[in-house]
Structure formats: structure tokens, C-alpha cells
Design a protein around this motif. Structure first.
Motif, PDB file in Angstrom:
ATOM      1  N   ASP A  73      42.075  44.507  41.093  1.00 45.41           N
ATOM      2  CA  ASP A  73      42.004  45.938  41.389  1.00 45.41           C
ATOM      3  C   ASP A  73      40.997  46.637  40.483  1.00 45.41           C
ATOM      4  O   ASP A  73      41.118  46.583  39.252  1.00 45.41           O
ATOM      5  CB  ASP A  73      43.376  46.594  41.207  1.00 45.41           C
ATOM      6  N   GLY A  74      40.033  47.305  41.098  1.00 51.77           N
ATOM      7  CA  GLY A  74      39.136  48.167  40.338  1.00 51.77           C
ATOM      8  C   GLY A  74      38.109  47.428  39.499  1.00 51.77           C
ATOM      9  O   GLY A  74      38.101  46.204  39.385  1.00 51.77           O
ATOM     10  N   ARG A  75      37.222  48.197  38.917  1.00 58.82           N
ATOM     11  CA  ARG A  75      36.172  47.682  38.039  1.00 58.82           C
ATOM     12  C   ARG A  75      36.748  47.379  36.662  1.00 58.82           C
ATOM     13  O   ARG A  75      37.670  48.056  36.206  1.00 58.82           O
ATOM     14  CB  ARG A  75      35.061  48.727  37.920  1.00 58.82           C
ATOM     15  N   TRP A  76      36.229  46.364  35.991  1.00 56.84           N
ATOM     16  CA  TRP A  76      36.743  45.967  34.683  1.00 56.84           C
ATOM     17  C   TRP A  76      36.183  46.867  33.580  1.00 56.84           C
ATOM     18  O   TRP A  76      35.349  46.445  32.773  1.00 56.84           O
ATOM     19  CB  TRP A  76      36.407  44.515  34.403  1.00 56.84           C
ATOM     20  N   THR A  77      36.656  48.097  33.546  1.00 55.89           N
ATOM     21  CA  THR A  77      36.324  48.961  32.420  1.00 55.89           C
ATOM     22  C   THR A  77      37.111  48.487  31.202  1.00 55.89           C
ATOM     23  O   THR A  77      38.025  47.669  31.314  1.00 55.89           O
ATOM     24  CB  THR A  77      36.695  50.410  32.736  1.00 55.89           C
ATOM     25  N   LYS A  78      36.774  49.021  30.044  1.00 56.26           N
ATOM     26  CA  LYS A  78      37.530  48.676  28.835  1.00 56.26           C
ATOM     27  C   LYS A  78      38.996  49.055  28.998  1.00 56.26           C
ATOM     28  O   LYS A  78      39.896  48.327  28.555  1.00 56.26           O
ATOM     29  CB  LYS A  78      36.930  49.384  27.619  1.00 56.26           C
ATOM     30  N   GLU A  79      39.245  50.185  29.646  1.00 58.04           N
ATOM     31  CA  GLU A  79      40.621  50.636  29.845  1.00 58.04           C
ATOM     32  C   GLU A  79      41.370  49.694  30.775  1.00 58.04           C
ATOM     33  O   GLU A  79      42.536  49.364  30.544  1.00 58.04           O
ATOM     34  CB  GLU A  79      40.627  52.060  30.418  1.00 58.04           C
ATOM     35  N   LEU A 168      44.365  32.196  47.633  1.00 57.85           N
ATOM     36  CA  LEU A 168      43.852  32.635  48.924  1.00 57.85           C
ATOM     37  C   LEU A 168      44.974  33.130  49.818  1.00 57.85           C
ATOM     38  O   LEU A 168      45.967  32.421  50.034  1.00 57.85           O
ATOM     39  CB  LEU A 168      43.121  31.486  49.627  1.00 57.85           C
ATOM     40  N   GLY A 169      44.844  34.350  50.314  1.00 54.91           N
ATOM     41  CA  GLY A 169      45.801  34.922  51.252  1.00 54.91           C
ATOM     42  C   GLY A 169      45.059  35.621  52.367  1.00 54.91           C
ATOM     43  O   GLY A 169      43.879  35.977  52.236  1.00 54.91           O
ATOM     44  N   LYS A 170      45.737  35.839  53.466  1.00 59.87           N
ATOM     45  CA  LYS A 170      45.090  36.413  54.652  1.00 59.87           C
ATOM     46  C   LYS A 170      44.632  37.849  54.414  1.00 59.87           C
ATOM     47  O   LYS A 170      43.498  38.211  54.725  1.00 59.87           O
ATOM     48  CB  LYS A 170      46.059  36.369  55.831  1.00 59.87           C
ATOM     49  N   ASN A 171      45.509  38.673  53.855  1.00 56.45           N
ATOM     50  CA  ASN A 171      45.210  40.100  53.730  1.00 56.45           C
ATOM     51  C   ASN A 171      45.156  40.598  52.298  1.00 56.45           C
ATOM     52  O   ASN A 171      44.849  41.773  52.070  1.00 56.45           O
ATOM     53  CB  ASN A 171      46.256  40.922  54.498  1.00 56.45           C
ATOM     54  N   GLU A 172      45.467  39.738  51.326  1.00 50.66           N
ATOM     55  CA  GLU A 172      45.488  40.162  49.925  1.00 50.66           C
ATOM     56  C   GLU A 172      44.737  39.151  49.071  1.00 50.66           C
ATOM     57  O   GLU A 172      44.371  38.079  49.513  1.00 50.66           O
ATOM     58  CB  GLU A 172      46.933  40.322  49.442  1.00 50.66           C
ATOM     59  N   GLY A 173      44.534  39.515  47.800  1.00 49.56           N
ATOM     60  CA  GLY A 173      43.783  38.651  46.908  1.00 49.56           C
ATOM     61  C   GLY A 173      42.288  38.796  47.137  1.00 49.56           C
ATOM     62  O   GLY A 173      41.808  39.766  47.728  1.00 49.56           O
ATOM     63  N   ALA A 174      41.522  37.813  46.700  1.00 44.56           N
ATOM     64  CA  ALA A 174      40.065  37.898  46.747  1.00 44.56           C
ATOM     65  C   ALA A 174      39.479  37.533  48.104  1.00 44.56           C
ATOM     66  O   ALA A 174      38.365  37.956  48.438  1.00 44.56           O
ATOM     67  CB  ALA A 174      39.472  36.975  45.679  1.00 44.56           C
ATOM     68  N   LEU A 175      40.204  36.747  48.913  1.00 50.56           N
ATOM     69  CA  LEU A 175      39.604  36.219  50.143  1.00 50.56           C
ATOM     70  C   LEU A 175      39.122  37.293  51.115  1.00 50.56           C
ATOM     71  O   LEU A 175      38.006  37.161  51.661  1.00 50.56           O
ATOM     72  CB  LEU A 175      40.581  35.271  50.838  1.00 50.56           C
ATOM     73  N   LEU A 266      34.165  36.546  37.819  1.00 50.18           N
ATOM     74  CA  LEU A 266      35.134  35.888  38.696  1.00 50.18           C
ATOM     75  C   LEU A 266      34.463  35.164  39.846  1.00 50.18           C
ATOM     76  O   LEU A 266      34.997  34.176  40.362  1.00 50.18           O
ATOM     77  CB  LEU A 266      36.133  36.909  39.252  1.00 50.18           C
ATOM     78  N   VAL A 267      33.286  35.654  40.279  1.00 51.53           N
ATOM     79  CA  VAL A 267      32.598  35.024  41.407  1.00 51.53           C
ATOM     80  C   VAL A 267      31.302  34.337  41.001  1.00 51.53           C
ATOM     81  O   VAL A 267      30.816  33.455  41.714  1.00 51.53           O
ATOM     82  CB  VAL A 267      32.307  36.050  42.527  1.00 51.53           C
ATOM     83  N   LEU A 268      30.728  34.725  39.861  1.00 56.11           N
ATOM     84  CA  LEU A 268      29.459  34.145  39.437  1.00 56.11           C
ATOM     85  C   LEU A 268      29.633  32.929  38.532  1.00 56.11           C
ATOM     86  O   LEU A 268      28.705  32.149  38.355  1.00 56.11           O
ATOM     87  CB  LEU A 268      28.614  35.191  38.700  1.00 56.11           C
TER      88      LEU A 268
END
Length: 299
Positions: A73-79, A168-175, A266-268
Motif C-alpha cells: 500500500d502506498g509509496r515507501w516514504t520514511k513514515e 499471487l492472488g486474483k484481486n489482491e496483492g501485487a499480481l 520489490l520489482v527491480l
């Protein structure tokens, strides 16, 4: 079996709950919000002012800890990175407190974890015996999370750490995000394409959790990853083949870093992680290959 589940409303938690109920177990889900009971499921309020979940739980045979802010969820800010770390430490501390108050202790405690504990590499093969720990946010979080949960062994509780790969999930997670460009005919190689992806179908995650609950000699770390990791380029080609879409449009590393910041790792970047210990304990994957997993999820 009466199983207490922290993080039961999340992506993985829902699948584990479904399987526990299907197999006739009783589930207690710890929740910040009050919810009415459902068939086979009791909701107990925790991590709120004045809550005393140990009084409502009573006795339990097992605990499963999945609680923590999602890394997706969201961008990896410091917070956000701080929330990823703190949410797991706070939830685990509270579970330790709850168990310390129980007259009869559970026999087993499963703690979520991640293959992010291992450093990224295009050449190293990691097993549960690998001692290297990544110095990034995920490595530090997983290391400290497992160390905190390990104190339950002082109570004589069998403790196992489920180091999830990319679930891997159909509607959730990274997929869904990985699939989206292909649905618009603009999918292609991400970064170099040579980074490893150690993935696992969410159904096999739930099945592995139940297996570890029931396998009395299982303790310590377990890599919950399908037996055949693939490089990112092959991952993309398999998505394209499954959806009958082209795999022509690359997503350069600098674009991913601009869009996602530090989360782009996570992807690179990735790791080749084996599940030898889980398989040696008698577990068989329903979806051992990426093609079989994507066919189930996307078709």
C-alpha cells in the motif's frame, strides 16, 4: 482446533480463515473493530484502549500472526516504512502479552515473515539455512519480527516463521498491478528482466499454514515459495501467454524508481529462494509452476 488469527481480515488471512473453517476448525479473529460473530468465527477486539482480548479468547490451541501494515500500500516514504516496522512489533508484543496471561498456553505459534530477509541477488540460492540478512527495511523488519516471536519458545510453544515469497492472488496483492499493463496491450520487461521472482499462489500459502499447524516437528523458518522461481522476464512472458497479449513494451528501471521510489526494489531486485524445508516436511504444492498458478488466477 481453536485458532487465534491476528491479521485475519487481510489478503492472506482471509484465505487461511476460509481453509480453517472448511476443515472444521474454530477461528478467533483479532480485530480493531467490533464485529458480530459468524458461523465458526468469533471476533475479539484488540489494540484499542481498554481492550483485554485475553479475557474473550479463553483457551486456544494455536496462534497465527499476520498483523502489520501492508508493504503493497502506498509509496515507501520514511513514515510508511516506520509504519511497516512498528505495526509488526506492536502487534507481536501484544500477542506475547496475551499469551503470557493465558493459564493454558497454545501449542503452536505461526508468525508471518518474508523472503525479504535475504539480500537481493541474481546468482545466490537461498535456503532456510542461509544466514545473510538484507540491510534494507524489509530485511531489518523480518529479522526483528522473527526474533521477537522467538521468545515464545520460553513458554515451550512450538514457533515457526512463514517467510512468504511474492503472494499471487486474483484481486489482491501485487499480481493485479503486474497484469494491468498486459490487459492494455502495453506489457513488457521490467528493469533488466533478470531479477528473480520467488512467488507462491495464495491458496498454497493457506495450505502451507495449515500444514505447519498440523506438523508437530515443524519449527523455525520456512520459505513459503513455489518450487520453481522464475526471472522477471519469464514472469512477464507467462502473463502475456496466459492472457494472449504481447510482451513488447519495457518498463525501464529509472521509470520504476521514479514512480515507486524505494518500493521499486520489490520489482527491480529479487532473490532465488527455495522451499526445500517445507517440501521435506511433507508439503505438496497445488500450483508448483507459474503457468499453473496464473492459469488458475487469470482464467
Amino acid at each position: 482446533m481453536r485458532v487465534v488469527l491476528a491479521g485475519g481480515s487481510g489478503f492472506v488471512g482471509q484465505k487461511i480463515t476460509e481453509l480453517l473453517l472448511k476443515e472444521g476448525h474454530e477461528v478467533v479473529i483479532l480485530s480493531r473493530k467490533e464485529k458480530p460473530a459468524e458461523p465458526g468465527v468469533q471476533y475479539v477486539t484488540w489494540l484499542t484502549e481498554g481492550s483485554a482480548p485475553e479475557e474473550s479468547i479463553g483457551s486456544a490451541d494455536a496462534f497465527i500472526n499476520l498483523a502489520g501494515v501492508s508493504i503493497n500500500d502506498g509509496r515507501w516514504t520514511k513514515e510508511h516504512q516506520k509504519q511497516i516496522y512498528d505495526s509488526r512489533m506492536i502487534a507481536t508484543d501484544e500477542l506475547l502479552r496475551i499469551i503470557s496471561k493465558m493459564p493454558e498456553k497454545p501449542s503452536v505459534f505461526l508468525n508471518a515473515s518474508a523472503v525479504g530477509i535475504y539480500p537481493t541477488s541474481k546468482t545466490v540460492i537461498y535456503t532456510e539455512n542461509s544466514q545473510e540478512v538484507d540491510e534494507g527495511i524489509l530485511g531489518r523488519t523480518v529479522r526483528d519480527w522473527e526474533q521477537k516471536a522467538s521468545s515464545l519458545k520460553d513458554f515451550g510453544i512450538r514457533t515457526a516463521y512463514m517467510r512468504f515469497g511474492l503472494v499471487l492472488g486474483k484481486n489482491e496483492g501485487a499480481l493485479p498491478l503486474m497484469v494491468l499493463p498486459y490487459k492494455f496491450f502495453v506489457g513488457g520487461k521490467v528493469g533488466s528482466g533478470r531479477q528473480w521472482v520467488s512467488w507462491v499462489h495464495v491458496k498454497d500459502v493457506a495450505r502451507a499454514a495449515i500444514h505447519l499447524l498440523n506438523t508437530e516437528q515443524s519449527e523455525g523458518p520456512f520459505n513459503i515459495t513455489a518450487p520453481f522461481p522464475v526471472r522477471m522476464n519469464e514472469f512477464g512472458k507467462t502473463i502475456a501467454s496466459t492472457l494472449h497479449r504481447p510482451n513488447l513494451f519495457p518498463a525501464p528501471a529509472f521509470l520504476m524508481k521514479t514512480a515507486l521510489g524505494e518500493k521499486s526494489t520489490l520489482v527491480l531486485e529479487g532473490q532465488f529462494v527455495t522451499s526445500e524445508k517445507l517440501i521435506a516436511s511433507g508439503f505438496e504444492f497445488e500450483f508448483p509452476t507459474l503457468a499453473s498458478a496464473l492459469d488458475d488466477l487469470l482464467n
